[in-house]
Design an enzyme around this catalytic site. Sequence first.
Site, mmCIF file in Angstrom:
data_model
loop_
_atom_site.group_PDB
_atom_site.id
_atom_site.type_symbol
_atom_site.label_atom_id
_atom_site.label_comp_id
_atom_site.label_asym_id
_atom_site.label_seq_id
_atom_site.Cartn_x
_atom_site.Cartn_y
_atom_site.Cartn_z
ATOM 1 N N PRO A 1 0.827 -1.208 0.000
ATOM 2 C CG PRO A 1 -0.800 -1.583 1.604
ATOM 3 C CD PRO A 1 0.520 -2.095 1.123
ATOM 4 C CD GLU A 2 2.711 3.094 -4.520
ATOM 5 O OE1 GLU A 2 2.833 4.291 -4.860
ATOM 6 O OE2 GLU A 2 2.847 2.151 -5.326
#
Length: 272
Positions: free
Chosen positions: A2-3
Amino acid sequence: MPELPEVETIRIALSDRLLKCKILKVSLKSKKLRFEIPYNIKKIEKKYIKKINRMGKYLIFEINSGDKILMHLGMTGFFKIQKKYMIQKHDHLIFTFKDFFLTYNDVRRFGFIKYYSEYEYSKSDHLIRLGIDPLLRSFNEKYVTEKIKNKNQSIKNFLMNQANIAGLGNIYCSEILFDSNISPFRNTKDVNIAETKKLVISTKKILSKAIKLGGTSLRDFKNPDGKLGYFKNRLKVYNRENKSCYICKDKVKIKKIYISGRSTFFCNNCQK
């Protein structure tokens, strides 16, 4: 992994459900993450969550006692909210509230959860090294120009470095560089002022759109309510190898190359 947009989506979802809710119990099902979950995390029992913050890809639970819980989701970590706790393989930590349960699950165990007292938090090695958050007003043309002037590396590697800009990863770096018409191969010292300004604008635009659409659901990501992110439908280059460029149409196909071992997608006609 996840960014920033995915972590911000999670922060918003958790904030809607958890703020000012008393933590009745903290249960450790498995301590084995990237770093072992400390037993003293149980100190937050009978206290409530005052605020949930985000720094880059990190989530921070602020407890009303001043304690902090720092979390990184790694590759496959995610939270789930359940009215009734149903055990699932790879559950590591369960927070019991009055009307629901919050569980942290992590198959590959690259994520971590750390407890800090009010005084320890400011000395966290994870946060001290972080660069600026790109959604802040202080992330601007001046900041980027100052950062890149003495660098001798590809612009893709510059964007990926968390000490420069916190929260960007492979997906959004490819999208940002495409939107700003900059080749991922370009050396930072060759990026001019006009391009720097465009890079900042593209970064804020792409991230804001992704957050609005709930992030990008590729492989493992979903938010705590189980909903998927729909920004994947707006991706212009990432994971589109050999597909037509949205700007060049059928004249040029999106290419995939590796920079420092990381896959990078781009159009060699649009991006110079």
